[in-house]
Design a protein around this motif. Structure first.
Motif, PDB file in Angstrom:
ATOM      1  N   ALA A  75       0.832  -1.209   0.000  1.00 55.03           N
ATOM      2  CA  ALA A  75       0.000   0.000   0.000  1.00 55.03           C
ATOM      3  C   ALA A  75       0.871   1.265   0.000  1.00 55.03           C
ATOM      4  O   ALA A  75       0.606   2.214  -0.743  1.00 55.03           O
ATOM      5  CB  ALA A  75      -0.929  -0.002   1.212  1.00 55.03           C
ATOM      6  N   ILE A  79       1.267   4.238  -2.899  1.00 58.42           N
ATOM      7  CA  ILE A  79       1.086   5.685  -2.707  1.00 58.42           C
ATOM      8  C   ILE A  79       2.343   6.450  -3.134  1.00 58.42           C
ATOM      9  O   ILE A  79       2.282   7.417  -3.880  1.00 58.42           O
ATOM     10  CB  ILE A  79       0.755   5.979  -1.224  1.00 58.42           C
ATOM     11  N   LYS A  83       2.065   8.718  -6.495  1.00 61.47           N
ATOM     12  CA  LYS A  83       1.894  10.139  -6.182  1.00 61.47           C
ATOM     13  C   LYS A  83       3.199  10.907  -6.139  1.00 61.47           C
ATOM     14  O   LYS A  83       3.236  12.107  -6.425  1.00 61.47           O
ATOM     15  CB  LYS A  83       1.187  10.297  -4.819  1.00 61.47           C
ATOM     16  N   LEU A 239      -7.268   5.003  -1.312  1.00 57.89           N
ATOM     17  CA  LEU A 239      -7.447   5.797  -0.092  1.00 57.89           C
ATOM     18  C   LEU A 239      -6.710   7.134  -0.132  1.00 57.89           C
ATOM     19  O   LEU A 239      -6.976   8.005   0.693  1.00 57.89           O
ATOM     20  CB  LEU A 239      -6.991   4.995   1.135  1.00 57.89           C
ATOM     21  N   CYS A 240      -5.780   7.302  -1.061  1.00 57.50           N
ATOM     22  CA  CYS A 240      -5.104   8.610  -1.099  1.00 57.50           C
ATOM     23  C   CYS A 240      -5.701   9.526  -2.179  1.00 57.50           C
ATOM     24  O   CYS A 240      -5.176  10.602  -2.454  1.00 57.50           O
ATOM     25  CB  CYS A 240      -3.595   8.468  -1.245  1.00 57.50           C
ATOM     26  N   ARG A 241      -6.812   9.104  -2.770  1.00 61.73           N
ATOM     27  CA  ARG A 241      -7.506  10.007  -3.702  1.00 61.73           C
ATOM     28  C   ARG A 241      -8.077  11.194  -2.935  1.00 61.73           C
ATOM     29  O   ARG A 241      -8.607  11.046  -1.832  1.00 61.73           O
ATOM     30  CB  ARG A 241      -8.634   9.267  -4.417  1.00 61.73           C
ATOM     31  N   GLN A 242      -7.979  12.367  -3.540  1.00 58.84           N
ATOM     32  CA  GLN A 242      -8.419  13.586  -2.848  1.00 58.84           C
ATOM     33  C   GLN A 242      -9.926  13.783  -3.040  1.00 58.84           C
ATOM     34  O   GLN A 242     -10.377  14.584  -3.850  1.00 58.84           O
ATOM     35  CB  GLN A 242      -7.640  14.792  -3.382  1.00 58.84           C
ATOM     36  N   THR A 243     -10.692  13.040  -2.262  1.00 60.94           N
ATOM     37  CA  THR A 243     -12.145  13.108  -2.342  1.00 60.94           C
ATOM     38  C   THR A 243     -12.669  13.980  -1.209  1.00 60.94           C
ATOM     39  O   THR A 243     -12.280  13.800  -0.056  1.00 60.94           O
ATOM     40  CB  THR A 243     -12.748  11.691  -2.201  1.00 60.94           C
ATOM     41  N   TRP A 244     -13.552  14.917  -1.566  1.00 59.86           N
ATOM     42  CA  TRP A 244     -14.164  15.803  -0.562  1.00 59.86           C
ATOM     43  C   TRP A 244     -15.672  15.588  -0.594  1.00 59.86           C
ATOM     44  O   TRP A 244     -16.239  15.342  -1.657  1.00 59.86           O
ATOM     45  CB  TRP A 244     -13.881  17.274  -0.871  1.00 59.86           C
ATOM     46  N   VAL A 245     -16.303  15.700   0.560  1.00 59.00           N
ATOM     47  CA  VAL A 245     -17.764  15.652   0.597  1.00 59.00           C
ATOM     48  C   VAL A 245     -18.277  16.873   1.363  1.00 59.00           C
ATOM     49  O   VAL A 245     -17.607  17.392   2.257  1.00 59.00           O
ATOM     50  CB  VAL A 245     -18.296  14.358   1.260  1.00 59.00           C
ATOM     51  N   LYS A 246     -19.468  17.319   0.974  1.00 55.54           N
ATOM     52  CA  LYS A 246     -20.046  18.499   1.632  1.00 55.54           C
ATOM     53  C   LYS A 246     -20.738  18.135   2.937  1.00 55.54           C
ATOM     54  O   LYS A 246     -20.765  18.914   3.883  1.00 55.54           O
ATOM     55  CB  LYS A 246     -21.064  19.159   0.699  1.00 55.54           C
ATOM     56  N   VAL A 248     -21.812  14.874   5.851  1.00 56.34           N
ATOM     57  CA  VAL A 248     -21.521  13.524   6.332  1.00 56.34           C
ATOM     58  C   VAL A 248     -22.794  12.937   6.961  1.00 56.34           C
ATOM     59  O   VAL A 248     -23.676  13.659   7.383  1.00 56.34           O
ATOM     60  CB  VAL A 248     -20.393  13.511   7.378  1.00 56.34           C
TER      61      VAL A 248
END
Lengths: 248, 261
Positions: A75, A79, A83, A239-246, A248
């Protein structure tokens, strides 16, 4: 012009200074987090197979530790390679694990519980991690690294540790019974529930596969390591993808 | 007319002034953070070394109630106060106007975030390595009587709450200080920090399982596999590191460009 040139040079030095600060902090943080996270995960999964010298048998020790140990190096390499194009992620992960594990084994099993260090030494995975990293450097291919490097990780685990283990497999005649030095240590240092379990494992191997237990186990471990390498690589990069959520 | 004459200072002095404003890592804070955590856990560890095998073998002995249970209750109280104190302070001093934060301030706050991550990492080092395997070593030489053993008091009720405080504090710091985090959540950060928090139900299951159907303490036994979630969730730290490197790199570039003007 002269002023601009000076400022550019000095501002680069400023940027370099700040980047060095970030780099050193990240390196220290990663050694601690990877070392502790992998150590903790492995303690509660392969646990005792990794350090008791009398648990270093021919059937489960060459199988359980290398397969589970593959999770973090694969893993982390996933990364660092995808990256940052750093080609020593697996070695870094294994080094971090090894560093914290040795300190823990010394203070907990030797200083605290009173076991001799020769009884609780950990297996080495550093040569295998170098091999895995070297494979990706030479080939540049994730597929080949998994197919070749991860397979060799499983296959070569027993040979790279043999130098440390061989002395503990010397036969000893003890009260009319033939035992290994490791077995004798296990009998002398009574633990809560270990010896019977280990004897059960060894008994089952004596009549299996014409006594070629280690090579068979090593090849099987190699195949499982290939599988775990791909899954862990995918998990690490996902898991190191830059995902954002507004929300939760 | 020269630059010196116009501004009253030399270019070197102007640059030195700009450099002085640019935040970097405060290494003395890093050293103090490490020293305090090491000192507190070290003291706990020395106490355990001296008292575990002498007055900590049996919960039902009066000595255990004198030397171990007060420590347990003190940890519960201090841990609770620290949790609400730290997070309450971070919330009360939050940034009210995230849009107005300058790149220099934001960079300084990212160095602050690195300090929080460092604290989390040191406590994780204590928990994941020393505290956990002290329990492994303990269980190999003693028989479990109740859920309260000296190593459990150090692991489940001291190191684990400390890690949860650091994890929630880290999250709160990012949420209340960093403009990018003000109105949204970074998924890898959430996953990484969920590990220490979700380990609490696993502790419950572990104690329940050991009480009712599995008295042995082989660390690789299935009853312990739920704990692996903590370590595996921390793989998401890779995503947090990528975020920190990308954002700090961008801020450093902005400040460099500013210095060139």
């Amino acid at each position: 012009m002269a002023v601009t040139e000076t400022t550019e040079v000095r501002s680069s030095a400023l940027g370099l200074r700040l980047e060095r600060h970030v780099d050193w902090m990240i390196i220290i943080i990663l050694i601690l987090i990877i070392g502790a996270a992998s150590g903790f995960t492995l303690a509660v999964t392969m646990g005792d197979w990794e350090y008791w010298v009398d648990w270093k048998d021919r059937r489960f020790w060459p199988l359980v530790p290398p397969v589970l140990m593959m999770i973090f190096p694969a893993a982390v390499l996933g990364i660092t390679w995808t990256k940052l194009r750093i080609p020593f992620g697996a070695t870094f992960a294994v080094f971090s694990y090894t560093l914290l594990k040795w300190v823990s084994l010394y203070f907990n099993f030797n200083v605290f519980a009173g076991f001799p260090m020769s009884m609780v030494w950990q297996s080495t995975f550093i040569p295998l991690a170098i091999l895995l990293d070297a494979t990706i450097v030479i080939t540049g291919s994730v597929f080949i690294t998994g197919f070749v490097g991860a397979f060799l990780w499983g296959v070569l685990m027993y040979p790279v540790n043999w130098v440390m283990l061989a002395g503990f497999h010397e036969p000893i005649l003890y009260n009319g019974e033939l035992v290994t030095a490791a077995d004798l240590m296990g009998f002398e240092y009574i633990r809560t529930g270990l010896p019977e379990y280990v004897r059960m494992i060894e008994r089952s191997t004596l009549r299996s596969f014409a006594d070629t237990v280690v090579p068979l186990t090593a090849v099987f471990a190699g195949f499982l390591c290939v599988l775990v390498f791909y899954v862990s690589w995918a998990a690490g990069t996902f898991l190191c993808r830059q995902t954002w959520v507004k929300k939760v | 007319m020269s630059v010196e004459a116009l501004s009253g200072t030399t270019p070197a002095e102007q640059l030195a002034s700009k450099r002085a404003d640019v935040p970097g890592m405060n290494w003395s804070k890093v050293g103090w953070t490490f020293a305090i955590i090491a000192l507190v856990y070290g003291a706990h560890r020395v106490y355990m070394q001296q008292m575990a095998f002498t007055v900590g073998l049996d919960y039902f002995e009066p000595e255990f109630q004198i030397y171990w249970m007060p420590l347990f209750w003190a940890q519960v109280v201090v841990g609770g106060l620290a949790f609400f104190g730290v997070n309450g302070y971070l919330w009360m001093t939050r940034e009210k106007n995230p849009e107005a934060v300058t790149p220099r301030d934001e960079l300084g706050r990212y160095f602050g975030l690195l300090l929080w991550v460092f604290s989390f990492a040191v406590i994780l080092g204590v928990l994941g390595s020393f505290a956990t395997e002290s329990d492994a070593a303990w269980h190999q030489v003693t028989i479990r009587d109740t859920d309260f053993t000296p190593t459990h008091i150090g692991l489940f009720y001291f190191a684990l709450p400390a890690l949860i405080i650091a994890a929630v504090g880290l999250f709160m710091y990012a949420k209340t200080r960093l403009p990018q985090h003000a109105d949204k959540y970074l998924v890898p950060l959430g996953i990484a920090l969920s590990g220490p928090i979700l380990i609490l139900p696993t502790v419950g299951y572990n104690e329940w399982g050991h009480t009712f159907f599995y008295a042995e303490e082989l660390f690789g036994a299935p009853v312990h596999w739920g704990f692996a979630f903590l370590g595996l969730a921390l793989l998401a730290v890779g995503g947090v590191v990528v975020h920190i490197l990308a954002r700090m790199g961008s801020l450093i570039q902005e400040i460099q460009d500013e210095a060139k003007v």
